[in-house]
Scaffold this active site. Structure first.
Site, PDB file in Angstrom:
ATOM      1  N   ASN A 152       3.438  -5.294  43.643  1.00  0.00           N
ATOM      2  CA  ASN A 152       4.642  -5.220  44.467  1.00  0.00           C
ATOM      3  C   ASN A 152       4.311  -5.641  45.883  1.00  0.00           C
ATOM      4  O   ASN A 152       3.320  -5.187  46.463  1.00  0.00           O
ATOM      5  CB  ASN A 152       5.202  -3.795  44.486  1.00  0.00           C
ATOM      6  CG  ASN A 152       6.619  -3.755  45.035  1.00  0.00           C
ATOM      7  OD1 ASN A 152       7.526  -4.335  44.440  1.00  0.00           O
ATOM      8  ND2 ASN A 152       6.803  -3.118  46.177  1.00  0.00           N
ATOM      9  N   GLU A 153       5.093  -6.536  46.416  1.00  0.00           N
ATOM     10  CA  GLU A 153       5.003  -6.941  47.823  1.00  0.00           C
ATOM     11  C   GLU A 153       3.566  -6.934  48.345  1.00  0.00           C
ATOM     12  O   GLU A 153       3.208  -6.155  49.240  1.00  0.00           O
ATOM     13  CB  GLU A 153       5.897  -6.052  48.681  1.00  0.00           C
ATOM     14  CG  GLU A 153       7.365  -6.263  48.386  1.00  0.00           C
ATOM     15  CD  GLU A 153       8.284  -5.614  49.403  1.00  0.00           C
ATOM     16  OE1 GLU A 153       7.867  -4.672  50.097  1.00  0.00           O
ATOM     17  OE2 GLU A 153       9.445  -6.056  49.516  1.00  0.00           O
ATOM     18  N   GLU A 308      14.919  -8.116  44.995  1.00  0.00           N
ATOM     19  CA  GLU A 308      15.450  -6.874  45.576  1.00  0.00           C
ATOM     20  C   GLU A 308      16.446  -7.220  46.665  1.00  0.00           C
ATOM     21  O   GLU A 308      16.258  -8.183  47.422  1.00  0.00           O
ATOM     22  CB  GLU A 308      14.342  -6.046  46.242  1.00  0.00           C
ATOM     23  CG  GLU A 308      13.344  -5.426  45.318  1.00  0.00           C
ATOM     24  CD  GLU A 308      12.288  -4.631  46.095  1.00  0.00           C
ATOM     25  OE1 GLU A 308      12.561  -4.185  47.232  1.00  0.00           O
ATOM     26  OE2 GLU A 308      11.175  -4.480  45.563  1.00  0.00           O
ATOM     27  N   PHE A 358      16.926   8.643  50.395  1.00  0.00           N
ATOM     28  CA  PHE A 358      18.193   8.279  51.036  1.00  0.00           C
ATOM     29  C   PHE A 358      18.373   6.770  51.165  1.00  0.00           C
ATOM     30  O   PHE A 358      19.210   6.291  51.919  1.00  0.00           O
ATOM     31  CB  PHE A 358      18.333   8.974  52.399  1.00  0.00           C
ATOM     32  CG  PHE A 358      18.365  10.462  52.262  1.00  0.00           C
ATOM     33  CD1 PHE A 358      19.416  11.082  51.599  1.00  0.00           C
ATOM     34  CD2 PHE A 358      17.318  11.244  52.728  1.00  0.00           C
ATOM     35  CE1 PHE A 358      19.441  12.467  51.418  1.00  0.00           C
ATOM     36  CE2 PHE A 358      17.326  12.622  52.564  1.00  0.00           C
ATOM     37  CZ  PHE A 358      18.392  13.239  51.904  1.00  0.00           C
TER      38      PHE A 358
END
Ligand code: GAL
Length: 670
Positions: A152-153, A308, A358
């Site tokens: 990932n990234e 994404e 969140f």
């Protein structure tokens, strides 16, 4: 072209973390139902699942993943399967500390966070290989699995002893002898000559900070290390099923690694796009992200995947605004307009705890499927279905190309020119791109690698090509000689590929092609006044950087208006062979660039997405014969169509006067 032959469809969905919900089978069942409702067809799983997949060293547990993939497949949802190397389990850090990264103050990190492994560690590479191979043996031929998502990234550097040794090895391969390295790095400066390879250490705040050539090599080495790490992962998974393609998700404005180079190691480029909409100037934001999309398409010169994006807001910018009505569809369609074959999100469902509890998600903590966000996402899912006829249609070949080169970027940022505050390579390039984007002209990005072929282009733009390779200068010369149009700017052709200044004047080896020689570079404070006056009387403000060119045969098209270089040229054109070469000596405001490119586009007859004159803030972008008409102006706009079109999103016919709402988007075909 399709990357996912098992499922040749626009992908809609995104990161899904069922491993956070294994004690809630009711939620996992409900997820599949809700995915259908949202017109989601694909999820990316396993990205951060290592602790569940290998709870103890050498003890693997795939049972939960078997169930998850089968449940998804029964529900008709496809899977992008990740390798979990972006974050490792605590036991591994404890047992093999060498997998942990060392920072540039030579401190080894403790366990925690993610994206912080040592990219050299043989132990980490072995553990990753063993994991990837097992994943592949189990799932590479599963009908649900359509693509590999490697790690990932990927990002960053490590300063451990293993990395230092690997750096020295890489330098030995590159330079062969220490003399060559000393010459390339200009180490006679401050008594920095190396007399033994073992003296060479990675640059950083506790070590060498003054040798820019060394820094540039350090970045190239880091790219190489990351690429070999990634390719070892690719080999592991493709040893089982070579047909299943691999991608790795890239990032915007990413500086650490050379993405043109890295992209060579993957089959498909994908990236994570998080524009900060509604922060004052959506047009500027849209221009920036259009460029990001076109760069991603350009790395492999093929369509890409939007891996994404947020369905609503992120939780990590200083101010995290909600997307205003319409913006979710508009920004998703922007990706498609520039060549994406997907709209994928981070994340499907909000977790209950930790750093991303969140972060925006399709499904919030309330678990509802009637929220505004859920409806926006569903609308995009339906839009993708209605656009399926253009799925394998690519953008028409671009006739304009911008040179964006990573080594050049590093060289600009490391060079202690004294003007560093004003350099802003990415943003400066974006201004050139923006002028063409507003005109609806397709643009490719290329770099200075040997494989770059300029012959398909009518226009090649080199903004701030500070580091100019000899071979690339030759390429530009031949391009112009054969009839191409070149636009080069201030601060070009100054250093060679080691960062050493070219002797004999800039732009190196192109003075006759451009008909100008660069002399001094002036820097402006924000309150300083300067402007470019064109022959027709139009004047455009200039900021930050002004170079004073000396004419060597070029014709002056624009003059400086202020200061001791008033009336000296700042925009010139030269005829060379069958082509022409413009030189822009200053950082002129966007409107000035718009004026320059409008003339060039007309003269070269560069194809535009639409003939119609569009109101400000409304952009047309072409893909495979369809025109994506996008309203970023923040208000309703009246468009006057000269032709009759069908909007593929609604099936409606449009002609004559038409009001586009704020954040409106249409996909028009004739
Ligand atoms: C990305 C990352 C995801 C998630 C997301 C949040 O950079 O790949 O895992 O953290 O950001 O916006």
């Amino acid at each position: 072209m399709t990357f996912t032959p098992k499922f040749p469809t626009f992908l809609h969905g995104g990161d899904y973390n069922p491993d956070q919900w294994l004690d809630r089978p009711d939620i996992l069942d409900r997820d599949v139902e809700m995915m259908h409702k949202a017109h989601v067809n694909t999820v990316s799983i396993g990205i951060f699942s290592w602790a569940r997949l290998e709870p103890e060293d050498g003890v693997y547990d795939f049972s939960w993943l078997d169930e998850v993939i089968d449940r998804l497949w029964k529900g008709g949802i496809h899977v992008i399967l990740a390798t979990p190397s972006g974050a490792r389990p605590a036991w591994m850090a404890q047992k093999y500390p060498e997998v942990l990264r060392v920072n540039d103050h030579y401190q080894r990190y403790h366990f925690g966070g993610r994206h912080n492994h040592c990219i050299t560690s043989p132990v980490y590479r072995r553990k990753v290989y063993e994991m990837d191979k097992r994943l592949a043996e189990r799932y590479a031929n599963h009908p649900a699995v359509i693509l590999w998502h490697l790690s990932n990234e990927m990002s960053g550097h490590c300063y451990c002893d293993l990395c230092q040794e690997a750096f020295r090895g890489w330098l030995k391969d590159k330079y062969g002898t220490l003399d060559k390295l000393n010459d390339a790095w200009w180490t006679s400066f401050w008594a920095h000559r190396y007399t033994d390879w073992s003296q060479v250490e990675a640059p950083g705040p506790m070590a060498e900070t003054s040798t820019n050539g060394m820094y540039i090599d350090w970045r190239r080495f880091a790219t190489h290390q990351c690429k070999t790490f990634m390719m070892a992962e690719r080999d592991a998974v493709q040893s089982v099923n070579p047909e299943l393609k691999v991608t790795a998700n890239l990032m915007e404005r990413f500086w650490d690694y050379d993405y043109f180079d890295l992209a060579e190691g993957m089959d498909v480029v994908s990236w994570d796009s998080y524009p900060m909409w509604h922060s004052g100037d959506d047009m500027a934001r849209a221009a920036e992200f259009a460029m990001n999309h076109d760069m991603m398409r350009s790395f492999k010169d093929q369509p890409f995947l939007l891996m994404e994006s947020t369905p609503s807001q992120v939780n990590w910018k200083p101010v995290n605004k909600l997307k205003r009505p319409g913006m979710h569809l508009l920004s998703s369609m922007q990706a498609l307009a520039h060549g994406s074959q997907s709209v994928l999100y981070f994340q499907w469902r909000k977790g209950r705890g930790a750093a991303e509890q969140f972060h925006g998600a399709v499904v919030d903590h309330d678990g509802r499927d009637d929220t505004r966000v859920f409806k926006d996402v569903t609308q995009v899912g339906k839009a993708l279905e209605s656009l399926q006829p253009i799925y394998d249609r690519e953008k028409s070949p671009a006739q304009a190309c911008i040179i964006y080169d990573w080594s050049n970027w590093w060289a600009i940022d490391y060079a202690q020119t004294g003007q560093s505050q004003n350099m802003k390579y990415f943003d400066s390039v974006n201004m050139h791109y923006r002028s063409l984007w507003e005109l609806g002209v397709n643009v490719d990005f290329r770099d200075e690698r040997e494989c770059t072929d300029l012959s398909q282009y009518k226009l090649v733009i080199c903004p701030m090509l500070f580091m100019l390779k000899e071979s690339f200068a030759d390429k530009l010369r031949v391009f112009v000689e054969n009839g191409g149009t070149l636009l080069m700017t201030y601060f070009s052709g100054v250093v060679d590929e080691s960062g050493l200044a070219w002797l004999g004047g800039a732009p190196h080896n192109l003075i006759d092609v451009l008909g100008v020689r660069a002399t001094e570079l002036d820097a402006l404070f924000p309150e300083d006044k300067q402007a470019m006056l064109l022959a027709d009387g139009r004047s455009f403000p200039i900021h930050e950087l002004c170079e004073i060119p000396e004419l060597h045969g070029a014709k002056s098209l624009g003059l400086y208006e202020e200061d001791f270089y008033a009336a000296m040229p700042c925009l010139t054109r030269n005829t060379f062979g069958k082509g022409q070469a413009y030189y822009l000596a200053a950082k002129v405001e966007q409107a000035g660039l718009d004026a320059i490119y409008a003339d060039i586009a007309d003269e070269l007859d560069l194809p535009r997405a639409m003939q119609e004159t569009l109101p400000e803030g409304v952009i047309a972008t072409e893909r495979g014969g369809a025109v994506f008409l996008q309203n970023y102006s923040g208000k309703a706009q009246q468009v006057a169509f000269e032709n009759k079109y069908t909007d593929m999103l609604t099936g409606r016919q449009v002609e004559g006067e038409y009001i586009m709402p704020a954040n409106g988007v249409m996909v028009l075909v004739r």
